[in-house]
Design an enzyme around this catalytic site. Structure first.
Site, PDB file in Angstrom:
ATOM      1  N   ASP A 271      -7.047   4.444  -4.290  1.00 48.17           N
ATOM      2  CA  ASP A 271      -7.724   4.298  -2.991  1.00 48.17           C
ATOM      3  C   ASP A 271      -8.324   5.677  -2.718  1.00 48.17           C
ATOM      4  OD1 ASP A 271      -7.869   2.247  -0.565  1.00 48.17           O
ATOM      5  OD2 ASP A 271      -7.481   4.183   0.351  1.00 48.17           O
TER       6      ASP A 271
ATOM      7  N   LYS B 272       0.858  -1.194   0.000  1.00 50.33           N
ATOM      8  CA  LYS B 272       0.000   0.000   0.000  1.00 50.33           C
ATOM      9  C   LYS B 272       0.885   1.230   0.000  1.00 50.33           C
ATOM     10  CE  LYS B 272      -4.412   1.003   0.232  1.00 50.33           C
ATOM     11  NZ  LYS B 272      -5.577   0.214  -0.214  1.00 50.33           N
TER      12      LYS B 272
END
Ligand code: NDP
Ligand code: 2IT
Length: 447
Positions: A168, A128
Site C-alpha cells: 500500500d 490491513k
C-alpha cells in the site's frame, strides 16, 4: 445522508467503542448509510447481529518495531495488523508505511477491504496493516532493517491460509522483498502465498504492479460506456505519483485519454501536452525523487508548490494518493469545471461532503472499494498461481483483471438498481459487498 433508525444505534456504539478513530468512523458511517433497505429484505442479518459483528475486527495486533538507523541510533516504530474479517477467505490486504499511520487508519482500511474483497468474487477476507515508519529519506539498508524487524514479529500471525499481506502507501516491491526474505528465513518455508506483490523471479504475478491503476481505469471505462461515452479525447487529472497513479496514467493513455496533471504531497505538475509517463517512472520508481523534478526537464510544464490539483479543469478525475484528498469545495470545483467521471484509485479519497456533491450532480462516481479492487483481485490471482506453482502470461492475467472489473461494475450497477438507487455506485458497492460477507457469516453461526 441519514442512517436508518434501526442502524443508527449500531453506529453510535461504534463511535463509543472506538474513540478518536475518525477515519474508521467515516468508513463505517458510509457503509451503514447504505444498509437500512438491506435489513428490510434480509431480517436474518439483524437477528444474527451481522452489522454489529462486521464492525468489530476479529483480531487487532499492535507491536513494537525496534531497528537501528545508519548512524547507529536505535529507532522505535509501532506496527499494526488488523485481521478484520475472514468470512470469505484468509485476511487479505496491504500494509501502509507512512508517519500518519495509527490504529484508526488501519481499521478504516481493513473495514473497507472486507467489502472490496467480497466484490472481487474471489475467496479473500479483509485485513490491513502497516506502521508509522516514514520511508522518505531512509537508505535501502534502513528500510531493510526496519522490514526485517517488522516481520520478526508479524511472521507468527500470517500464512498463506491465514493472513496474506501486500503493499500500500510506502510499501512496494523493495519492501515486499525484504519482508518475504525475513519470513522465509525465520520459518524455513518457501511459502510464496504468504505475501503478494512479489518480484517476478520469486513467485510474483505479471500485472500485479499495474493492476490497481489499470483496474481503476477499466472501472471508469465501464461507467463511461453506460453513458455511451469513452476515454477517447478526454482530459484527465490523476493525483499522486506513486504506484496507483502511474499505472492509471498509463492505461488512460492506452484508452485514448490525456492526463495533464499529477502530484505528490508537496505540489502538482501541470503539463498541457500530457504527462510524460516514462519521465515520471524514472523520477519516482528508479530515482525515488520528488515530482517537482519533472519541471526541470520540461520547461513548458508548471510545478505548483503546495497547490490544489483539483483546481485543474478535467473531464475525468482519478484521485490516487490518499484519504480525504477531495473535500466538498474541491468536488464542487471539479463539477463546475466540467468533470463527468470520478474513479477512486485511492481508498476513501473523497470526504462525505464531496461524495454528496458528486452524487447530487449525477456524474459517474466510482467509489474506491469498487474502483480500486483490481489491485487486491490481482493479488488473489497471484495466490492462485502460487497455489498451483504456475505463472500466467501478461495478456491472460490482464484479461482476467479486466473481466473482474467489468463484473464488479455490473454487480454495483445492478445492485444499485435493485435497491432503488439507480446509478449510485456507492450504494451498489456497499450493499453487494456486505451481502456476500453477511451470508457467509450467517452460515457459520455465532463465531
Ligand atoms: P505509493 O506510496 O506508491 O504512492 C502514494 C502517492 O500518494 C505518492 O505520490 C504520495 O506522495 C501521495 N501521498 C501519500 N500520502 C499522502 C498524503 N498524506 N497527502 C498527499 N499525498 C500523499 O502508494 P500507492 O500508489 O500504492 O497508494 C495510493 C493510494 O491507493 C492509497 O490510498 C492506497 O491505499 C490506494 N490503493 C493502493 C493499492 C495498491 O495496490 N498499491 C490498491 C488499492 C488502493 P508523497 O511521496 O509526497 O508522500
Ligand atoms: O487497498 C488495497 O486494496 C491494497 N492496498 C492492495 C491489497 C492487496 O492485498 O493486494
Amino acid at each position: 445522508m441519514k442512517i436508518d433508525e434501526k442502524v443508527e444505534p449500531i453506529y453510535k456504539e461504534v463511535l463509543d467503542r472506538n474513540p478518536g478513530e475518525v477515519e474508521f468512523h467515516q468508513a463505517v458511517r458510509e457503509v451503514l448509510e447504505s444498509l437500512g433497505p438491506v435489513l428490510v429484505k434480509h431480517p436474518e442479518f439483524a437477528d444474527h447481529k451481522i452489522i454489529e459483528r462486521i464492525c468489530e475486527p476479529e483480531r487487532q495486533i499492535i507491536f513494537r518495531v525496534p531497528w537501528v538507523d545508519d548512524s547507529g541510533t536505535v529507532q522505535i516504530n509501532r506496527g499494526f495488523r488488523v485481521e478484520f474479517n475472514s468470512a470469505l477467505g484468509p485476511y487479505k490486504g496491504g500494509m501502509r508505511f507512512h508517519p500518519s499511520v495509527y490504529l484508526g487508519i488501519i481499521k478504516f482500511l481493513g473495514f473497507e477491504q472486507i467489502f472490496k474483497n467480497a466484490l472481487t468474487g474471489l475467496p479473500i477476507g479483509g485485513g490491513k496493516g502497516g506502521s508509522d515508519f516514514d520511508p522518505k529519506g531512509k537508505s535501502d539498508d534502513e528500510v531493510m532493517r526496519f522490514c526485517q524487524s517488522f516481520m520478526t514479529e508479524l511472521y507468527r500471525h500470517i500464512g498463506e491460509n491465514t493472513d496474506v499481506p501486500a503493499g500500500d502507501i510506502g510499501v512496494g516491491g523493495r519492501e515486499i522483498g525484504y519482508l518475504f526474505g525475513q519470513y522465509k528465513r525465520i520459518t524455513n518455508r518457501w511459502e510464496a502465498g504468504v505475501l503478494t506483490g512479489k518480484g517476478l523471479d520469486w513467485g510474483g504475478s505479471l500485472v500485479r504492479t499495474e493492476a490497481t491503476g489499470y483496474g481503476a481505469t477499466f472501472f471508469v471505462d465501464e461507467m463511461l460506456k453506460v453513458r455511451n461515452d469513452s476515454f477517447e479525447g478526454k482530459k484527465c487529472v490523476v493525483s499522486g505519483s506513486g504506484n496507483v497513479s502511474i499505472y492509471t496514467i498509463e492505461k488512460i493513455a492506452q484508452l485514448g485519454g490525456t492526463t495533464v496533471a499529477c502530484s505528490d504531497s508537496n505540489g502538482y505538475i501541470y503539463d498541457e501536452k500530457g504527462i510524460d509517463l516514462e519521465l515520471v517512472k524514472q523520477i519516482k520508481e528508479v530515482e525515488r525523487r520528488r515530482i517537482k523534478v519533472y519541471a526541470e526537464t520540461y520547461k513548458h510544464a508548471k510545478y505548483i508548490s503546495g497547490g490544489n490539483i483539483w483546481d485543474v479543469p478535467c473531464q475525468v478525475a482519478m484521485p490516487s494518493a490518499t484519504q480525504n484528498e477531495i473535500n466538498g469545495k474541491d468536488a464542487e470545483k471539479l463539477v463546475q469545471n466540467g468533470c463527468i467521471a470520478v474513479g477512486e484509485g485511492a481508498n476513501m479519497p473523497t470526504t462525505p461532503e464531496g461524495i454528496k456533491v458528486f452524487l447530487d450532480a449525477k456524474i459517474a462516481y466510482g467509489p474506491g472499494k469498487a474502483a480500486n479492487a483490481g489491485g487486491v483481485a490481482t493479488s488473489a490471482l497471484e495466490m492462485q498461481q502460487n497455489a498451483c506453482r504456475d505463472s500466467w502470461t501478461f495478456d491472460y492475467t490482464e484479461k482476467r483483471l479486466q473481466d473482474i472489473m467489468k463484473n464488479i461494475h455490473a454487480t454495483c450497477y445492478e445492485t444499485a438498481d435493485e435497491y432503488g438507487a439507480p446509478g449510485n455506485y456507492v450504494t451498489g458497492a456497499n450493499i453487494a459487498g456486505f451481502i456476500k460477507a453477511a451470508n457467509a457469516m450467517v452460515a457459520f453461526g455465532v463465531i
